[in-house]
Enzyme design. Structure first.
Site, PDB file in Angstrom:
ATOM      1  N   GLY A  34       0.824  -1.200   0.000  1.00 55.79           N
ATOM      2  CA  GLY A  34       0.000   0.000   0.000  1.00 55.79           C
ATOM      3  C   GLY A  34       0.855   1.245   0.000  1.00 55.79           C
ATOM      4  O   GLY A  34       1.986   1.241   0.497  1.00 55.79           O
ATOM      5  N   MET A  38       1.741  10.150   2.533  1.00 50.85           N
ATOM      6  CA  MET A  38       2.642  10.317   3.663  1.00 50.85           C
ATOM      7  C   MET A  38       3.218   9.004   4.179  1.00 50.85           C
ATOM      8  O   MET A  38       3.953   9.009   5.169  1.00 50.85           O
ATOM      9  CB  MET A  38       1.915  11.037   4.811  1.00 50.85           C
ATOM     10  CG  MET A  38       1.683  12.504   4.564  1.00 50.85           C
ATOM     11  SD  MET A  38       3.223  13.440   4.584  1.00 50.85           S
ATOM     12  CE  MET A  38       2.617  15.063   4.107  1.00 50.85           C
ATOM     13  N   ASP A 150      -9.937   9.515   9.848  1.00 55.39           N
ATOM     14  CA  ASP A 150      -9.699   9.128   8.446  1.00 55.39           C
ATOM     15  C   ASP A 150     -10.364   7.788   8.150  1.00 55.39           C
ATOM     16  O   ASP A 150      -9.746   6.891   7.568  1.00 55.39           O
ATOM     17  CB  ASP A 150      -8.196   9.056   8.172  1.00 55.39           C
ATOM     18  CG  ASP A 150      -7.875   9.026   6.679  1.00 55.39           C
ATOM     19  OD1 ASP A 150      -8.741   9.447   5.875  1.00 55.39           O
ATOM     20  OD2 ASP A 150      -6.782   8.576   6.320  1.00 55.39           O
TER      21      ASP A 150
END
Length: 332
Positions: A34, A38, A150
């Site tokens: 993945g 950031m 998030d």
């Protein structure tokens, strides 16, 4: 930029294979699984305990910011302290060679993003099972004073369940890097976010204080997408999308899924309220109301608190009164 910094930046700007086979902080990197703006996540081997882990490497510029490093250390410790079956366990967090890292349990499966891209809208029963597990994880985090900020399909991992009654086991991940941490360091500010904007709560956009109810909103967006196939708001550009989250009403889910009872629209509308005060008080309260509405039942007008969730189906209430002929042998 010195040679060490250029070498660290290759984690994010180089080819995915650049780090394969390298050892970082006692972990041997095996493959990339993945990547975001950031951080990069790798499957790695823990050489000390001979186990497979998910190793997240954060962008080197974050490690050079003292404020972020302090927040990262604190929030990683909080996340590691949460023992919950639907939160990916954090094994270790630290810094090595100018790069911050988090080692977590490796979950064999796929994230909800890939599942939706492959299968489209999910059956109501599947969508509510997934939502219930995510809600349980979020409320556990809130009980520890940690707000996720998030919640999105890419942070929800769907693994194989234990049996036919539990066909999926869901994990929520990515607690160690929050938007609050980044905003305190200057890496984000009002109107700037890491990742997708499809699930962001209005108060996050305007820079107002946030609590667990911003996760209720984001979970509402995710649930909407699992049933409709698309997030509630779709716009041509980011500014229009931010405006929609703050001021537009989401289209009724029943217009996209006529097979779903109308009561689901009201539940989602409450979860997606612009003001946190108008939403459910907890994620479990939201999903409990959703399950009731999805069965075509009418809620009893609860307040949307966790107490209401605990009174939902699956939580036994007081025993029924015995029949008249049996009352003489019962004592109250």
């Amino acid at each position: 930029m010195d040679e060490g910094s250029r070498r660290d930046m290759s984690v994010f700007s180089g080819r995915p294979s650049d780090l394969i086979g390298r050892q970082i902080a006692g972990y041997r990197i095996e493959r990339e699984i993945g990547r975001g703006g950031m951080a990069v996540v790798y499957q790695a081997k823990d050489l000390r305990l001979d186990r497979t882990v998910a190793l997240k490497l954060l962008a080197p510029e974050l490690a050079r910011n003292d404020t972020f490093r302090g927040r990262f250390t604190h929030e990683s410790r909080v996340a590691a302290a949460i023992d919950h079956p639907h939160i990916v366990p954090v094994f270790e967090a630290g810094e090595t060679d100018g790069v911050l890292y988090i080692a977590m349990r490796y979950v064999a499966g796929r994230d909800l993003r890939h599942l939706l891209d492959r299968e489209g809208p999910l059956p109501v029963a599947v969508a509510t099972r997934i939502a219930l597990q995510v809600a349980s994880a979020l409320d556990a985090a809130h009980d520890h004073g940690l707000v996720h900020r998030d919640v999105k399909p890419g942070n929800i991992l769907v693994a194989q369940g234990t049996d036919s009654d539990h066909p999926e086991h869901v994990y929520l991940t990515d607690f160690g890097l929050t938007k609050k941490s980044l905003s305190l360091t200057g890496f984000t500010s009002v109107g700037q976010f890491v990742g997708t904007l499809d699930y962001v709560a209005p108060e996050q956009i305007s820079g107002r204080p946030v609590d667990g109810r911003c996760d209720v909103y984001s979970l509402g967006c995710v649930v909407y997408e699992t049933m409709a196939g698309k997030p509630p708001f779709q716009r041509d550009d980011d500014m229009a999308l931010l405006w929609a989250h703050q001021y537009d009403q989401p289209p009724a889910l029943s217009t996209k899924r006529p097979d779903i009872p109308d009561g689901v629209d009201a539940v989602l509308a409450k979860a997606l309220s612009k003001s946190p005060d108008d939403r459910y008080d907890s994620c479990l309260a939201f999903v409990s109301a959703l399950r009731i509405a999805a069965r075509g039942q009418v809620s009893g007008g609860g307040t949307g608190s966790r107490a209401d969730a605990e009174a939902a189906p699956g939580h036994p209430g007081p025993p029924p009164e015995p029949p008249a002929w049996a009352r003489p042998v019962f004592r109250h």
